[in-house]
Structure formats: C-alpha cells, structure tokens
Motif scaffolding. Structure first.
Motif, short mmCIF file in Angstrom:
data_model
loop_
_atom_site.label_atom_id
_atom_site.label_comp_id
_atom_site.label_asym_id
_atom_site.label_seq_id
_atom_site.Cartn_x
_atom_site.Cartn_y
_atom_site.Cartn_z
N ASP A 5 0.83 -1.19 0.00
CA ASP A 5 0.00 0.00 0.00
C ASP A 5 0.87 1.25 0.00
OD1 ASP A 5 -2.74 -1.11 2.08
OD2 ASP A 5 -1.73 -2.00 0.39
N PHE A 6 0.32 2.32 -0.58
CA PHE A 6 1.07 3.57 -0.65
C PHE A 6 0.13 4.74 -0.46
CE2 PHE A 6 2.37 7.16 -3.34
CZ PHE A 6 3.59 7.45 -2.77
N LEU A 7 0.45 5.61 0.46
CA LEU A 7 -0.33 6.81 0.68
C LEU A 7 0.34 7.95 -0.04
CD1 LEU A 7 -1.24 6.63 4.45
CD2 LEU A 7 -2.54 5.90 2.49
N SER A 8 -0.42 8.66 -0.86
CA SER A 8 0.17 9.79 -1.55
C SER A 8 0.44 10.91 -0.58
CB SER A 8 -0.79 10.28 -2.66
OG SER A 8 -2.01 10.65 -2.11
N PHE A 16 -2.77 1.13 6.60
CA PHE A 16 -3.36 0.09 7.37
C PHE A 16 -4.25 0.91 8.29
CE2 PHE A 16 -0.72 -1.98 5.13
CZ PHE A 16 0.40 -2.57 5.66
N GLY A 17 -1.72 -3.51 8.07
CA GLY A 17 -1.97 -3.59 8.33
C GLY A 17 -3.49 -3.79 8.69
N LYS A 191 4.55 -7.34 5.29
CA LYS A 191 4.44 -7.81 6.67
C LYS A 191 5.22 -6.90 7.62
CE LYS A 191 4.58 -12.06 9.38
NZ LYS A 191 4.90 -13.52 9.35
N ASP A 192 6.42 -6.48 7.21
CA ASP A 192 7.21 -5.58 8.03
C ASP A 192 6.49 -4.25 8.26
OD1 ASP A 192 9.17 -7.52 8.08
OD2 ASP A 192 10.46 -6.53 6.61
N ALA A 193 5.90 -3.74 7.18
CA ALA A 193 5.19 -2.46 7.29
C ALA A 193 3.94 -2.60 8.17
CB ALA A 193 4.82 -1.95 5.91
N HIS A 194 3.28 -3.74 8.06
CA HIS A 194 2.09 -3.94 8.90
C HIS A 194 2.47 -3.97 10.38
CE1 HIS A 194 -0.97 -6.43 11.03
NE2 HIS A 194 -1.77 -5.60 10.40
N LEU A 195 3.59 -4.59 10.70
CA LEU A 195 4.04 -4.63 12.09
C LEU A 195 4.27 -3.22 12.61
CD1 LEU A 195 4.88 -6.26 14.55
CD2 LEU A 195 7.17 -6.44 13.55
N GLU A 196 4.90 -2.37 11.81
CA GLU A 196 5.09 -0.97 12.21
C GLU A 196 3.75 -0.29 12.47
OE1 GLU A 196 9.29 0.18 9.96
OE2 GLU A 196 7.39 0.98 9.23
N ALA A 197 2.80 -0.55 11.59
CA ALA A 197 1.49 0.08 11.73
C ALA A 197 0.79 -0.37 13.00
CB ALA A 197 0.63 -0.23 10.51
N GLY A 233 1.48 5.86 11.81
CA GLY A 233 1.79 4.46 11.54
C GLY A 233 2.59 4.23 10.28
N GLY A 234 2.69 5.26 9.42
CA GLY A 234 3.38 5.10 8.15
C GLY A 234 4.70 5.83 8.06
N SER A 235 5.33 6.07 9.20
CA SER A 235 6.54 6.88 9.18
C SER A 235 7.82 6.09 9.42
CB SER A 235 6.44 7.98 10.25
OG SER A 235 6.27 7.41 11.54
N GLY A 236 7.71 4.77 9.52
CA GLY A 236 8.88 3.96 9.84
C GLY A 236 9.66 3.52 8.61
N PRO A 237 10.85 2.95 8.83
CA PRO A 237 11.71 2.51 7.71
C PRO A 237 11.09 1.41 6.87
CG PRO A 237 12.56 1.73 9.82
CD PRO A 237 11.49 2.73 10.14
N GLY A 238 10.27 0.55 7.49
CA GLY A 238 9.62 -0.50 6.73
C GLY A 238 8.67 0.05 5.69
N HIS A 239 7.99 1.12 6.03
CA HIS A 239 7.06 1.76 5.10
C HIS A 239 7.82 2.45 3.96
CE1 HIS A 239 4.83 1.34 8.86
NE2 HIS A 239 3.76 1.27 8.10
N VAL A 240 8.95 3.05 4.31
CA VAL A 240 9.76 3.70 3.27
C VAL A 240 10.25 2.67 2.26
CG1 VAL A 240 11.88 4.98 2.83
CG2 VAL A 240 10.44 5.58 4.79
#
Length: 276
Positions: A5-8, A16-17, A191-197, A233-240
């Motif tokens: 997923d990607f938020l503009s 999210f997650g 999965k990594d990004a969901h965990l951050e979320a 929830g979308g500011s971590g390295p996994g999301h990047v």
C-alpha cells in the motif's frame, strides 16, 4: 502475499496492516465446552490461527471465529484442546486477529482502544469481499459493509451500549503487478510495514487480496481511527522500503482516501470521500 500500500503525499504513510442457529441473545453454544465467554470478551486468537489459512482470513472472514455470535462458529474440538480449555472463562482475552497475519506481534490489542473502536474492530472481523472482482469494483460495493454494520449493532446491543456517531479513516490501494514480480519479497515488505502500523496503534483492520493470476490486479485496504493515526503508523523505515518497491515494481497503483461513517446506535452507515 499482500499488496504494497502507498499513501500519496509528502509524508510516508502505510495504509493500514455450517451456521449455528442463534438463540435470543445471538449465541447458541454447540456444547458446554464450547460455551462462549462473557459478551465483553473474545476467544483466544488460537481458534483462528490453528485452523485458518491465509485464504480463509482474506476471503472467508475466518477472524470472526474469535467473536462469538457474529460470524463463523468455532469447531468445539478446537476449544476442547488442552491449552485452550482453561482460557475461555475467567481470563481476559484482548488480542484480536485483525489482518491475514496471525503472529502475536501482528495482533490488535483491544485494551489500547476506546470502546467504539473496540466494537468496530470486532465487527470488522466479518469483513469479506462480496465479489471476485473486488479489485476493480467501487469500494462500497466490494465489501460486505451491511454485514459489518449488522455485527456492530449486535455487539453494541449485547453490551447495552449506545454507539455514538463515528467516522473512521480508510485507505484503499489498487494495484497491478507484473507477472514476474518477486511476490515473496513483496510479501515480506508488506508484513514488516504492517508490524510498524500495529505498533503505532489505532489500526483497526488490514485486508488484502491476492493478485489476479492473469491481470496482476489487486486491492488492499486498511481502516484507522483517524488519518493522523495513519500518518503516525506510516513513518517507519519498513514503510519507506515498501514505498520504494511500489514505485519501482508495480505497473500501476492508485490510492483512494475514504471514510466509513457510522450513525448513532449504528442505525445506518455510509462510505464517503475523505476531505481534510
């Protein structure tokens, strides 16, 4: 494998997650051993993680097994298991399966949520795609929102709770993958990004489908308490890392920002465009 997923916007964000006939209170245990916990509690996540496949969680609302009386009944043999039999009464279960990921770190901690959010999170366990064309259908028609609202009303009524008018933030990510994409790698990023979320809090539901074998089209969606929570929830390295993969791998991607509006006492609902 979940769609990335990607938020503009300039700030990185990750979006999210055989039925049992209910009794008057909406519950009818199949046996004494399978008697549900008090209405304020849920069954342990094991009743989902022990038996549900990824497809069960994505397309058959298997997570609803945790919430007695609103979805799939639980096989009594699962509850009779030695390690579950002592955990149904007198113990507060607070971890909810709220995505296709069933590892404990990915579960939703209901104790971190306000009561309206708790009830909606439980109701969202029945979320399911209404059509095989969910990836291209209008969002309001792609999922069983009427059944979710029905479950929410049932849960609120069971707890004698007047549900307040509420709005929730939705992200929809529509995508198309090339046929040769490394889906295992993308799945790990997801999965990594969901965990951050999850760790950021207030992610009530994450649902993703499976890329179509011919077209590669898919849809992923998440429901948050508010857009501010999605930003956090979308500011971590996994999301990047996941966003970088979206830009470099996906053939197409499109984001929709919506809101789920629940009127007082869950008497009606609507899906509307989110406007800041």
């Amino acid at each position: 494998m979940g769609a990335l997923d990607f938020l503009s916007g300039l700030v990185p964000e990750w979006p999210f997650g055989a039925p049992v006939k209910p009794s008057d209170d909406g519950l009818e245990p199949t046996s004494a051993a399978a008697a549900p916990p008090p209405s304020s509690e849920i069954l342990p996540p094991d009743v989902v993680s022990r038996t549900a496949t990824a497809d069960d969680l994505k397309f058959h609302a298997a997570a609803s097994r945790q919430v007695p009386g609103i979805g799939e009944p639980v096989d009594p043999s699962i509850i009779d298991a030695v390690d579950l039999s002592g955990r149904l009464h007198g113990h507060h279960n607070h971890l909810l399966v709220a995505s296709p990921y069933v590892d404990e770190d990915h579960l939703l901690d209901l104790d971190t949520l306000s009561r309206p959010n708790q009830l909606l999170a439980k109701a969202l366990t029945v979320m399911n795609a209404r059509t095989r064309e969910y990836a291209v259908e209008p969002y309001v028609e792609a999922f069983n929102w009427g059944e979710i609202a029905d479950a929410l009303r049932k849960l609120a009524r069971r707890e004698s709770y007047m549900y307040p008018r509420s709005e929730f933030y939705i992200i929809v990510f529509r995508s198309r993958l090339p046929s040769d994409a490394d889906r295992e790698h993308l799945g790990q990023l997801d999965k990594d990004a969901h965990l951050e979320a999850v760790q950021s809090g207030q992610l009530l539901k994450y649902w993703f489908g499976t890329p179509h074998p011919d077209t590669g089209r898919n849809l992923a969606t998440c429901i948050w308490r508010h857009r501010d929570d999605a930003k956090k929830g979308g500011s971590g390295p996994g999301h990047v890392r996941a966003m970088e993969a979206v830009r470099s791998i996906y053939l197409e991607w499109r984001v929709e920002r919506l809101k789920f509006v629940v009127e007082e006492n869950a008497s009606s609902w609507s899906i509307e465009k989110w406007i800041d």
